[in-house]
Design a protein around this motif. Structure first.
Motif, PDB file in Angstrom:
ATOM      1  N   VAL A   5       0.846  -1.189   0.000  1.00 55.95           N
ATOM      2  CA  VAL A   5       0.000   0.000   0.000  1.00 55.95           C
ATOM      3  C   VAL A   5       0.878   1.234   0.000  1.00 55.95           C
ATOM      4  CG1 VAL A   5      -1.803   1.277   1.199  1.00 55.95           C
ATOM      5  CG2 VAL A   5      -1.821  -1.221   1.246  1.00 55.95           C
ATOM      6  N   GLU A   6       0.748   2.027  -1.058  1.00 60.15           N
ATOM      7  CA  GLU A   6       1.528   3.253  -1.179  1.00 60.15           C
ATOM      8  C   GLU A   6       0.735   4.443  -0.663  1.00 60.15           C
ATOM      9  OE1 GLU A   6       2.129   0.725  -5.001  1.00 60.15           O
ATOM     10  OE2 GLU A   6       0.449   1.440  -3.787  1.00 60.15           O
ATOM     11  N   SER A   7       1.461   5.432  -0.148  1.00 58.57           N
ATOM     12  CA  SER A   7       0.818   6.665   0.302  1.00 58.57           C
ATOM     13  C   SER A   7       1.847   7.780   0.332  1.00 58.57           C
ATOM     14  CB  SER A   7       0.193   6.482   1.688  1.00 58.57           C
ATOM     15  OG  SER A   7       1.195   6.214   2.653  1.00 58.57           O
ATOM     16  N   GLY A   8       1.367   8.994   0.529  1.00 58.18           N
ATOM     17  CA  GLY A   8       2.264  10.127   0.701  1.00 58.18           C
ATOM     18  C   GLY A   8       2.348  11.075  -0.479  1.00 58.18           C
ATOM     19  N   GLY A   9       1.704  10.734  -1.569  1.00 60.43           N
ATOM     20  CA  GLY A   9       1.767  11.603  -2.727  1.00 60.43           C
ATOM     21  C   GLY A   9       1.022  12.907  -2.511  1.00 60.43           C
ATOM     22  N   VAL A  23       3.796   0.361   2.642  1.00 58.76           N
ATOM     23  CA  VAL A  23       3.653  -0.667   3.667  1.00 58.76           C
ATOM     24  C   VAL A  23       3.585  -2.015   2.965  1.00 58.76           C
ATOM     25  CG1 VAL A  23       2.276  -1.557   5.564  1.00 58.76           C
ATOM     26  CG2 VAL A  23       2.461   0.916   5.215  1.00 58.76           C
ATOM     27  N   ALA A  24       4.562  -2.869   3.256  1.00 56.98           N
ATOM     28  CA  ALA A  24       4.672  -4.160   2.591  1.00 56.98           C
ATOM     29  C   ALA A  24       4.412  -5.257   3.610  1.00 56.98           C
ATOM     30  CB  ALA A  24       6.046  -4.319   1.969  1.00 56.98           C
ATOM     31  N   SER A  25       3.162  -5.568   3.829  1.00 58.52           N
ATOM     32  CA  SER A  25       2.828  -6.611   4.787  1.00 58.52           C
ATOM     33  C   SER A  25       2.835  -7.970   4.094  1.00 58.52           C
ATOM     34  CB  SER A  25       1.454  -6.327   5.414  1.00 58.52           C
ATOM     35  OG  SER A  25       0.470  -6.176   4.416  1.00 58.52           O
ATOM     36  N   GLY A  26       3.315  -8.974   4.816  1.00 53.90           N
ATOM     37  CA  GLY A  26       3.354 -10.321   4.276  1.00 53.90           C
ATOM     38  C   GLY A  26       4.509 -10.592   3.334  1.00 53.90           C
ATOM     39  N   LYS A  74       8.123  -1.620  11.047  1.00 49.34           N
ATOM     40  CA  LYS A  74       6.831  -1.156  10.546  1.00 49.34           C
ATOM     41  C   LYS A  74       6.503  -1.737   9.177  1.00 49.34           C
ATOM     42  CE  LYS A  74       7.125   3.272  12.988  1.00 49.34           C
ATOM     43  NZ  LYS A  74       7.126   4.746  12.860  1.00 49.34           N
ATOM     44  N   ASP A  75       7.370  -2.625   8.652  1.00 47.70           N
ATOM     45  CA  ASP A  75       7.158  -3.187   7.311  1.00 47.70           C
ATOM     46  C   ASP A  75       6.969  -2.073   6.277  1.00 47.70           C
ATOM     47  OD1 ASP A  75       5.139  -5.974   8.531  1.00 47.70           O
ATOM     48  OD2 ASP A  75       7.310  -5.802   8.228  1.00 47.70           O
ATOM     49  N   THR A  76       7.698  -1.009   6.456  1.00 58.47           N
ATOM     50  CA  THR A  76       7.495   0.171   5.616  1.00 58.47           C
ATOM     51  C   THR A  76       8.780   0.571   4.914  1.00 58.47           C
ATOM     52  OG1 THR A  76       5.735   0.957   7.078  1.00 58.47           O
ATOM     53  CG2 THR A  76       6.700   2.564   5.566  1.00 58.47           C
ATOM     54  N   ILE A  77       8.641   0.874   3.628  1.00 62.60           N
ATOM     55  CA  ILE A  77       9.747   1.357   2.825  1.00 62.60           C
ATOM     56  C   ILE A  77       9.403   2.782   2.406  1.00 62.60           C
ATOM     57  CG2 ILE A  77      11.068   1.032   0.708  1.00 62.60           C
ATOM     58  CD1 ILE A  77       9.139  -1.863   2.286  1.00 62.60           C
TER      59      ILE A  77
END
Length: 123
Positions: A5-9, A23-26, A74-77
């Motif tokens: 799930v991408e965000s921040g744009g 967020v890269a879960s799994g 946080k599984d976040t890039i």
């Protein structure tokens, strides 16, 4: 099950900064790349991070301006975009690939494209 799930744009002016999140879960294998698709153009790789050794790679057009990092807890890039230019305008996506060089292909090794996050650079 893998979910990206991408965000921040958003809308920013040339020269400003923006930070995108993925967020890269799994995620059980592979590395994470950032990609973008500008209107009327093909999707292209922008940057990637090797999740095994945290090596990072960038295509020439963003090198020195963009920075990719991750927070494993946080599984976040993240993709930190500094000194943005109008040509950075695109929908940005994250995806799973093998990250070994600045030759960042759009061939995902696992999962599919998410919904992306729109970045518009305009004065």
């Amino acid at each position: 099950q893998l979910q990206l799930v991408e965000s921040g744009g958003g809308l920013v002016q040339p020269g400003e900064s923006l930070r995108l999140s993925c967020v890269a879960s799994g995620l059980q294998r592979g590395d994470i790349g950032w990609f973008r698709q500008a209107p009327g153009k093909e999707r292209e790789g922008v940057s990637c991070i090797n999740t095994g050794n945290d090596n990072t790679f960038y295509v020439r057009s963003v090198r020195g301006r963009f920075s990719v990092s991750r927070d494993s807890a946080k599984d976040t890039i993240y993709l930190q975009m500094n000194n943005v230019k109008p040509e950075d305008t695109a929908v940005y996506y994250c995806g799973v690939l093998w990250c070994y060089s600045a030759h960042i292909t759009t061939d995902l090794v696992w999962g599919s494209w998410g919904q992306g996050t729109q970045v518009i650079v305009s004065s």
